[in-house]
Design an enzyme around this catalytic site. Structure first.
Site, short mmCIF file in Angstrom:
data_model
loop_
_atom_site.label_atom_id
_atom_site.label_comp_id
_atom_site.label_asym_id
_atom_site.label_seq_id
_atom_site.Cartn_x
_atom_site.Cartn_y
_atom_site.Cartn_z
N PRO A 196 -73.17 -91.43 -34.71
CA PRO A 196 -74.59 -91.08 -34.92
C PRO A 196 -74.73 -89.61 -35.34
CG PRO A 196 -74.31 -92.30 -32.86
CD PRO A 196 -72.93 -91.97 -33.35
N LYS A 208 -59.27 -85.49 -30.12
CA LYS A 208 -59.65 -84.90 -31.40
C LYS A 208 -58.89 -85.54 -32.55
CE LYS A 208 -62.62 -82.13 -29.50
NZ LYS A 208 -62.75 -80.70 -29.75
N LEU A 209 -59.40 -85.42 -33.78
CA LEU A 209 -58.94 -86.24 -34.90
C LEU A 209 -57.44 -86.15 -35.16
CD1 LEU A 209 -59.50 -88.09 -37.32
CD2 LEU A 209 -60.03 -86.03 -38.67
N ARG A 219 -64.15 -81.50 -43.82
CA ARG A 219 -64.03 -80.41 -42.85
C ARG A 219 -63.11 -79.32 -43.41
NH1 ARG A 219 -67.76 -82.85 -41.55
NH2 ARG A 219 -68.25 -83.83 -39.55
N PHE A 225 -64.06 -68.67 -24.35
CA PHE A 225 -63.75 -69.92 -25.03
C PHE A 225 -64.31 -71.13 -24.30
CE2 PHE A 225 -60.41 -66.97 -26.20
CZ PHE A 225 -60.14 -67.25 -27.54
N ALA A 226 -64.54 -71.01 -22.99
CA ALA A 226 -64.89 -72.18 -22.17
C ALA A 226 -66.10 -72.90 -22.72
CB ALA A 226 -65.15 -71.74 -20.73
N LYS A 270 -74.15 -75.09 -28.38
CA LYS A 270 -73.43 -73.91 -28.86
C LYS A 270 -74.39 -72.96 -29.59
CE LYS A 270 -69.69 -72.91 -28.65
NZ LYS A 270 -68.96 -72.10 -27.63
N TYR A 282 -73.87 -81.26 -28.78
CA TYR A 282 -72.83 -80.24 -28.71
C TYR A 282 -73.21 -79.01 -29.53
CZ TYR A 282 -68.72 -77.71 -30.28
OH TYR A 282 -67.84 -76.71 -30.63
N GLU A 338 -67.75 -77.26 -23.30
CA GLU A 338 -67.63 -78.67 -23.63
C GLU A 338 -67.71 -78.74 -25.15
OE1 GLU A 338 -67.12 -81.20 -21.67
OE2 GLU A 338 -67.37 -80.24 -19.73
N THR A 389 -68.73 -72.10 -33.07
CA THR A 389 -68.34 -73.12 -34.04
C THR A 389 -69.20 -73.08 -35.29
OG1 THR A 389 -68.25 -75.53 -34.40
CG2 THR A 389 -69.82 -74.73 -32.79
N ASP A 390 -68.66 -73.58 -36.39
CA ASP A 390 -69.45 -73.69 -37.62
C ASP A 390 -70.47 -74.81 -37.53
OD1 ASP A 390 -67.69 -75.84 -37.72
OD2 ASP A 390 -66.94 -75.41 -39.74
N GLU A 391 -70.37 -75.68 -36.53
CA GLU A 391 -71.28 -76.82 -36.43
C GLU A 391 -72.71 -76.39 -36.13
OE1 GLU A 391 -69.93 -80.38 -34.50
OE2 GLU A 391 -67.84 -79.72 -34.58
N ASN A 401 -62.92 -76.19 -38.09
CA ASN A 401 -62.12 -77.08 -37.26
C ASN A 401 -60.71 -76.55 -37.06
OD1 ASN A 401 -64.43 -78.73 -37.82
ND2 ASN A 401 -63.17 -80.54 -37.41
#
Length: 366
Positions: free
Chosen positions: A302, A208-209, A233, A90-91, A173, A169, A93, A143-145, A198
């Site tokens: 951005p 986070k949001l 999201r 999991f580690a 990943k 980021y 940034e 992540t899905d990003e 998310n």
């Protein structure tokens, strides 16, 4: 005998196990498989919090190690000493805003750190005895990003969606995903990759949001919403995510990727308004009420991806997992957690955090 009685125990290293998703996973695993050995490896940087594991640390089968995943000698020693057969990685940034301000740390942790772990496990796993029936596994949580951004009518991300990361980021990943995949195809190492949407829930760092909005409401501060608030999201309750990872570890096929989503696509502004309504209802005292009057639209991030959505058909059909918590249920439980855990989040609002917050949100208000 039951399935659990027949099951052979695992010996896991959980990297980033003091972070948000990692600590929830450690809690889930210790409760579900109390006989397994769990070693938490966490560097305790700003988002790693040992208090996330405070209720577990007296367990005989849990060991906490403060250390960096880039430290090869440390990783090698733990794998050998603990006879580790499973790495749950999991580690990372993980915050897009921080990656825009300082991308270097993301390359170091997410790419170099993952490479270090893969190299260590590549040399370690062939030495394990398979006589006890347990299979080694390297679970890489992503992540899905990495898939980029979707238009309003585009189909959801599947495991075959081409990678198109748009932030430092997500690019870091994506690089770590490619490394995990390559180690399976080149070395035959048993790796599995998961790409989740998310997450939200208990122990979520305040930047986070969702935790940001909950905490700001309790403090009577503005609720900063990027741009026009129409970014979409897919929200996954962290406990559901942990259940999915459990299934992947025990049933997933090495070399495969599994997308994990919550089936909850929500616009950011609608999410914030839902949280406002819940807080108005559930909090006995608020500095400002109704909370919606605290909403303030700020200059957009951005390269802000417009929409994410996960197609989780594969994990449902092949492994039998699907989310069990609706976004309405999960958000209510999350608001309740932040209301009753001020002692957890108040110490996190350090001057470093306040400085970061001002840097991100204090300019460009509309």
């Amino acid at each position: 005998m039951t399935e659990n009685q027949e099951r052979v125990g695992r010996r896991l290293i959980v990297t980033g196990g003091a972070g948000f998703i990692g600590s929830n996973f450690v809690r889930h695993w210790c409760q579900t498989y109390p006989g397994d050995r769990v070693v938490v490896l966490d560097a305790l940087t700003y988002a790693g919090n040992r208090q996330n594991l405070a209720d577990l640390e007296e367990k005989a089968n849990l060991r906490f190690v403060k250390g960096d995943i880039c430290d090869r000698s440390l990783v090698d020693g733990l794998l050998k000493e603990e006879t580790i057969d499973t790495i749950a990685h999991f580690a990372a940034e993980s915050h897009v805003d921080r990656s825009i301000l300082g991308p270097g740390a993301f390359i170091q942790t997410n790419v170099v750190g993952t490479f270090t772990l893969l190299e260590a496990f590549r040399h370690h796993w062939p030495t394990l005895s398979t006589g006890d029936g347990q299979r080694p596994l390297f679970l890489h949580v992503s992540t899905d990003e990495v898939y980029g951004s979707l238009g309003p009518e585009d189909p959801a991300f599947s495991e075959t969606t081409p990678y198109a990361p748009n932030s430092p980021y997500s690019a870091s990943k994506a690089g770590s995903d490619h490394l995990a995949r390559a180690y399976y195809h080149t070395y035959g190492m048993p790796t599995v990759i998961t790409n989740c949407s998310n997450n939200y829930g208990p122990y979520h760092f305040p930047e986070k949001l969702i935790p940001l909005m909950c905490i700001n409401m309790l403090l009577g501060k503005q609720l900063p919403v990027y741009g026009d608030g129409q970014n979409v999201r897919d929200w996954l309750y962290v406990i559901d995510h942990c259940r999915a990872l459990d299934v992947v570890i025990n049933k997933g096929k090495p070399g495969e990727t599994y997308n994990i989503g919550g089936n909850n696509e929500v616009k950011n502004i609608d999410l914030v308004k839902t949280l406002c309504g819940l807080m108005d209802e559930m909090a006995t005292e608020l500095p400002a009420k109704p909370c919606e009057k605290l909403i303030a639209f700020v200059k957009d991030r951005p390269g802000h991806d417009r929409r994410y959505a996960i197609d989780a058909t594969k994990i449902k059909t092949e492994l039998g997992w699907e989310p069990s918590v609706t976004v309405e249920e999960g958000l209510r439980q999350t608001v309740e957690w932040y209301l009753t855990h001020r002692d957890w989040w108040e110490p996190l609002l350090s001057e470093e955090y306040q400085s970061y917050y001002r840097q991100v949100y204090s300019s460009g208000e509309e």
